[in-house]
Design a protein around this motif. Structure first.
Motif, PDB file in Angstrom:
ATOM      1  N   ARG A 194       0.807  -1.216   0.000  1.00 38.61           N
ATOM      2  CA  ARG A 194       0.000   0.000   0.000  1.00 38.61           C
ATOM      3  C   ARG A 194       0.844   1.273   0.000  1.00 38.61           C
ATOM      4  O   ARG A 194       0.420   2.307  -0.510  1.00 38.61           O
ATOM      5  CB  ARG A 194      -0.927  -0.005   1.218  1.00 38.61           C
ATOM      6  CG  ARG A 194      -2.073  -0.969   1.048  1.00 38.61           C
ATOM      7  CD  ARG A 194      -2.647  -1.387   2.389  1.00 38.61           C
ATOM      8  NE  ARG A 194      -3.804  -2.245   2.236  1.00 38.61           N
ATOM      9  CZ  ARG A 194      -3.766  -3.514   1.886  1.00 38.61           C
ATOM     10  NH1 ARG A 194      -2.618  -4.105   1.645  1.00 38.61           N
ATOM     11  NH2 ARG A 194      -4.875  -4.228   1.772  1.00 38.61           N
ATOM     12  N   ALA A 195       2.033   1.221   0.574  1.00 34.65           N
ATOM     13  CA  ALA A 195       2.842   2.428   0.733  1.00 34.65           C
ATOM     14  C   ALA A 195       3.662   2.784  -0.503  1.00 34.65           C
ATOM     15  O   ALA A 195       4.117   3.905  -0.634  1.00 34.65           O
ATOM     16  CB  ALA A 195       3.765   2.270   1.937  1.00 34.65           C
ATOM     17  N   VAL A 196       3.812   1.849  -1.414  1.00 33.95           N
ATOM     18  CA  VAL A 196       4.581   2.115  -2.622  1.00 33.95           C
ATOM     19  C   VAL A 196       3.781   3.057  -3.526  1.00 33.95           C
ATOM     20  O   VAL A 196       2.602   2.831  -3.781  1.00 33.95           O
ATOM     21  CB  VAL A 196       4.905   0.790  -3.354  1.00 33.95           C
ATOM     22  CG1 VAL A 196       5.579   1.044  -4.678  1.00 33.95           C
ATOM     23  CG2 VAL A 196       5.761  -0.093  -2.480  1.00 33.95           C
ATOM     24  N   ASN A 197       4.410   4.100  -3.965  1.00 38.44           N
ATOM     25  CA  ASN A 197       3.821   5.040  -4.936  1.00 38.44           C
ATOM     26  C   ASN A 197       2.535   5.693  -4.442  1.00 38.44           C
ATOM     27  O   ASN A 197       1.540   5.735  -5.164  1.00 38.44           O
ATOM     28  CB  ASN A 197       3.577   4.346  -6.271  1.00 38.44           C
ATOM     29  CG  ASN A 197       4.845   3.773  -6.865  1.00 38.44           C
ATOM     30  OD1 ASN A 197       5.895   4.401  -6.798  1.00 38.44           O
ATOM     31  ND2 ASN A 197       4.754   2.589  -7.429  1.00 38.44           N
ATOM     32  N   LEU A 198       2.549   6.223  -3.247  1.00 45.66           N
ATOM     33  CA  LEU A 198       1.348   6.863  -2.706  1.00 45.66           C
ATOM     34  C   LEU A 198       0.932   8.108  -3.480  1.00 45.66           C
ATOM     35  O   LEU A 198      -0.221   8.501  -3.442  1.00 45.66           O
ATOM     36  CB  LEU A 198       1.563   7.245  -1.236  1.00 45.66           C
ATOM     37  CG  LEU A 198       1.426   6.133  -0.215  1.00 45.66           C
ATOM     38  CD1 LEU A 198       1.727   6.658   1.173  1.00 45.66           C
ATOM     39  CD2 LEU A 198       0.058   5.520  -0.255  1.00 45.66           C
ATOM     40  N   GLU A 199       1.849   8.723  -4.186  1.00 43.97           N
ATOM     41  CA  GLU A 199       1.532   9.959  -4.893  1.00 43.97           C
ATOM     42  C   GLU A 199       1.261   9.760  -6.381  1.00 43.97           C
ATOM     43  O   GLU A 199       1.159  10.721  -7.116  1.00 43.97           O
ATOM     44  CB  GLU A 199       2.666  10.962  -4.709  1.00 43.97           C
ATOM     45  CG  GLU A 199       2.796  11.460  -3.296  1.00 43.97           C
ATOM     46  CD  GLU A 199       3.843  12.543  -3.169  1.00 43.97           C
ATOM     47  OE1 GLU A 199       4.869  12.461  -3.858  1.00 43.97           O
ATOM     48  OE2 GLU A 199       3.615  13.466  -2.379  1.00 43.97           O
ATOM     49  N   ASN A 200       1.126   8.539  -6.837  1.00 45.07           N
ATOM     50  CA  ASN A 200       0.963   8.285  -8.267  1.00 45.07           C
ATOM     51  C   ASN A 200      -0.328   8.836  -8.855  1.00 45.07           C
ATOM     52  O   ASN A 200      -0.344   9.302  -9.981  1.00 45.07           O
ATOM     53  CB  ASN A 200       1.045   6.793  -8.570  1.00 45.07           C
ATOM     54  CG  ASN A 200       2.474   6.360  -8.823  1.00 45.07           C
ATOM     55  OD1 ASN A 200       3.393   7.166  -8.765  1.00 45.07           O
ATOM     56  ND2 ASN A 200       2.649   5.098  -9.095  1.00 45.07           N
ATOM     57  N   LEU A 201      -1.420   8.755  -8.122  1.00 44.07           N
ATOM     58  CA  LEU A 201      -2.713   9.196  -8.649  1.00 44.07           C
ATOM     59  C   LEU A 201      -3.069  10.564  -8.110  1.00 44.07           C
ATOM     60  O   LEU A 201      -2.721  10.921  -6.985  1.00 44.07           O
ATOM     61  CB  LEU A 201      -3.809   8.197  -8.268  1.00 44.07           C
ATOM     62  CG  LEU A 201      -3.643   6.775  -8.794  1.00 44.07           C
ATOM     63  CD1 LEU A 201      -4.708   5.877  -8.212  1.00 44.07           C
ATOM     64  CD2 LEU A 201      -3.699   6.758 -10.305  1.00 44.07           C
ATOM     65  N   PHE A 202      -3.796  11.334  -8.910  1.00 43.05           N
ATOM     66  CA  PHE A 202      -4.298  12.624  -8.448  1.00 43.05           C
ATOM     67  C   PHE A 202      -5.396  12.391  -7.419  1.00 43.05           C
ATOM     68  O   PHE A 202      -6.114  11.397  -7.480  1.00 43.05           O
ATOM     69  CB  PHE A 202      -4.849  13.440  -9.620  1.00 43.05           C
ATOM     70  CG  PHE A 202      -3.798  13.919 -10.558  1.00 43.05           C
ATOM     71  CD1 PHE A 202      -2.931  14.939 -10.173  1.00 43.05           C
ATOM     72  CD2 PHE A 202      -3.649  13.364 -11.813  1.00 43.05           C
ATOM     73  CE1 PHE A 202      -1.949  15.389 -11.025  1.00 43.05           C
ATOM     74  CE2 PHE A 202      -2.668  13.803 -12.671  1.00 43.05           C
ATOM     75  CZ  PHE A 202      -1.810  14.821 -12.283  1.00 43.05           C
TER      76      PHE A 202
END
Length: 135
Positions: free
Chosen positions: A33-41
């Motif tokens: 869950r913590a990987v790429n937390l900022e990938n989506l708007f």
């Protein structure tokens, strides 16, 4: 009928193995869950909570901010903002932590059926693409 010391040792080993399994599944869930937390708007609802959390930290009265899920979402997000800064990943980390901690009650409820069922249920929960996406 009395239990022998050998039975006590096996029981203790089974509990320790179960605790280790639950902790390993929780670590796996946290990583997924913590990987790429900022990938989506941010979505509309998430954006409203972000703005409300920022307003709370700026001193806006609680009655004047977006109040849907104020206690469960907005206030924990404002706390994350206070300690981690105004970052999208910090706001999403709150949901990730709650989602990972949900493994504990899921295990405790399904353990009443059987321990293998409980371990399988938390493993499926931890690796479910849908649960990862909404956390």
């Amino acid at each position: 009928m009395e239990r022998s010391h050998q039975d006590d040792g096996l029981y203790t080993y089974a509990i320790l193995a179960t605790v280790i399994a639950v902790v390993v599944v929780m670590i796996l869930a946290l990583f997924l869950r913590a990987v790429n937390l900022e990938n989506l708007f941010p979505g509309v609802e998430e954006y409203n909570h972000l703005i409300a959390a920022k307003q709370i930290l700026q001193g806006t009265p609680m009655g004047d901010v977006y109040s849907r899920s104020l206690w469960l979402v907005t206030l924990p997000v404002s706390l994350a903002f206070r300690f981690l800064g105004f970052e999208l990943w910090a706001a999403r980390l709150v949901g990730v932590i709650f989602n990972v901690l949900a493994i504990i009650p899921l295990y405790l409820v399904t353990r009443k059926i059987a321990r293998p069922v409980a371990i399988l249920s938390i493993l499926l929960y931890a690796t479910s693409p849908w649960m990862i996406a909404v956390s």
